[in-house]
Design a protein around this motif. Structure first.
Motif, PDB file in Angstrom:
ATOM      1  N   LEU A 136       0.807  -1.216   0.000  1.00  0.00           N
ATOM      2  CA  LEU A 136       0.000   0.000   0.000  1.00  0.00           C
ATOM      3  C   LEU A 136       0.846   1.274   0.000  1.00  0.00           C
ATOM      4  CD1 LEU A 136      -2.897  -0.991   2.440  1.00  0.00           C
ATOM      5  CD2 LEU A 136      -2.823  -1.112  -0.054  1.00  0.00           C
ATOM      6  N   LEU A 137       2.128   1.134   0.260  1.00  0.00           N
ATOM      7  CA  LEU A 137       3.023   2.303   0.217  1.00  0.00           C
ATOM      8  C   LEU A 137       3.722   2.445  -1.127  1.00  0.00           C
ATOM      9  CD1 LEU A 137       4.727   2.222   3.738  1.00  0.00           C
ATOM     10  CD2 LEU A 137       2.598   3.324   3.031  1.00  0.00           C
ATOM     11  N   LYS A 138       3.739   1.375  -1.909  1.00  0.00           N
ATOM     12  CA  LYS A 138       4.469   1.391  -3.168  1.00  0.00           C
ATOM     13  C   LYS A 138       3.869   2.422  -4.128  1.00  0.00           C
ATOM     14  CE  LYS A 138       6.082  -1.588  -6.916  1.00  0.00           C
ATOM     15  NZ  LYS A 138       6.076  -2.963  -7.480  1.00  0.00           N
ATOM     16  N   GLY A 139       4.719   3.290  -4.642  1.00  0.00           N
ATOM     17  CA  GLY A 139       4.284   4.283  -5.608  1.00  0.00           C
ATOM     18  C   GLY A 139       3.586   5.478  -5.026  1.00  0.00           C
ATOM     19  N   HIS A 140       3.518   5.566  -3.697  1.00  0.00           N
ATOM     20  CA  HIS A 140       2.825   6.686  -3.064  1.00  0.00           C
ATOM     21  C   HIS A 140       3.786   7.594  -2.283  1.00  0.00           C
ATOM     22  CE1 HIS A 140      -1.331   5.514  -4.004  1.00  0.00           C
ATOM     23  NE2 HIS A 140      -0.876   4.271  -3.920  1.00  0.00           N
ATOM     24  N   ASP A 141       5.078   7.440  -2.509  1.00  0.00           N
ATOM     25  CA  ASP A 141       6.039   8.285  -1.815  1.00  0.00           C
ATOM     26  C   ASP A 141       6.316   9.545  -2.628  1.00  0.00           C
ATOM     27  OD1 ASP A 141       7.297   6.338  -3.640  1.00  0.00           O
ATOM     28  OD2 ASP A 141       9.143   7.413  -3.144  1.00  0.00           O
ATOM     29  N   VAL A 142       6.720  10.583  -1.922  1.00  0.00           N
ATOM     30  CA  VAL A 142       7.115  11.848  -2.546  1.00  0.00           C
ATOM     31  C   VAL A 142       8.485  12.222  -1.995  1.00  0.00           C
ATOM     32  CG1 VAL A 142       4.729  12.607  -2.794  1.00  0.00           C
ATOM     33  CG2 VAL A 142       6.003  13.237  -0.751  1.00  0.00           C
TER      34      VAL A 142
END
Length: 239
Positions: free
Chosen positions: A206-212
């Motif tokens: 659920l964290l994959k691809g949602h970091d900035v």
């Protein structure tokens, strides 16, 4: 270390790991069971009922390369020669610390924030179209980090003492951006290293691809995630 992507992704079991790195399968499984302390990479999800545990070879090889370097550090003189004011680049620092991989320091900085010493000098070079950054450390900075690591680092069983994680409230704005130490604390990890390892192994989907990227110290960006997404991942882990 493995030399290509296919070799890094190759799956190996406890027997194969033990044969290559000189451990019993039981010891491999024990390192994995205590991975929040040992830093051993997480196993891939088992296929089918009763399936054996398997690991990606690249993560296992990196773990044992790091352990080998750590063991060599224990035999280095605390008063190693050299000008304490000399500036060293990442490759020179890796060589100074006995790592076989010249990119080990940049790997630490990218994947394990807070573990290695921050650079003393950061130079922004290149052109506007092709910028790049050169990081350098005073030799005295590396000497201090080495002494601290020798004093607080791995003991028998390869246990590493990591920096304490911050206390983070469970309540807050779901759009608030949290950096890796805060996320690790909320998800119940004991260190940023074990959080980063679990993330890289695909165990936190659920964290994959949602970091900035947020501005970080000394010009180096830091990864961050929305609090709402982190709390969703926390709920999924606790189910």
């Amino acid at each position: 270390m493995p030399s290509n992507a296919a070799e890094e992704r190759r799956l190996v079991d406890a027997v194969q790991i033990g044969d290559e790195f000189g451990l019993s399968p039981g010891r491999v499984n024990a390192l994995h069971a205590d991975r929040e302390n040992t830093g051993f990479p997480a196993a891939r999800p088992r296929k089918g009922r009763g399936g054996k545990q398997e690991w990606e070879y690249g993560g296992v090889a990196e773990y044992f390369a790091d352990r080998e370097a750590s063991n060599r550090l224990a035999h280095l003189s605390e008063d190693a020669g050299g000008d304490p004011d000399e500036l060293l680049n990442a490759s020179q620092v890796a060589k100074e610390l006995g790592y076989k991989n010249p990119n080990q320091i940049t790997t630490y900085l990218r994947d394990h924030p807070g573990y290695f010493a921050e650079p003393d000098v950061v130079e922004h070079l290149g052109t506007k179209e092709h910028p790049w950054t050169r990081m350098r450390w005073y030799r005295r900075t590396i000497t201090a980090w080495r002494k601290e690591r020798r004093g607080k680092g791995r003991r028998e069983g390869n246990i590493r003492t990591a920096p304490a994680l911050p206390k983070v409230s469970l309540d807050g704005d779901p759009d608030e951006l949290l950096v890796a130490p805060q996320v690790a604390a909320l998800l119940g990890f004991k260190s940023v290293n074990t959080f980063s390892s679990s993330l890289s192994q695909g165990n936190l989907p659920l964290l994959k691809g949602h970091d900035v990227k947020l501005p970080g110290g000394r010009g180096r960006p830091r990864r961050a995630w929305p609090r709402g997404r982190v709390m969703e991942q926390k709920a999924a882990r606790e189910q």
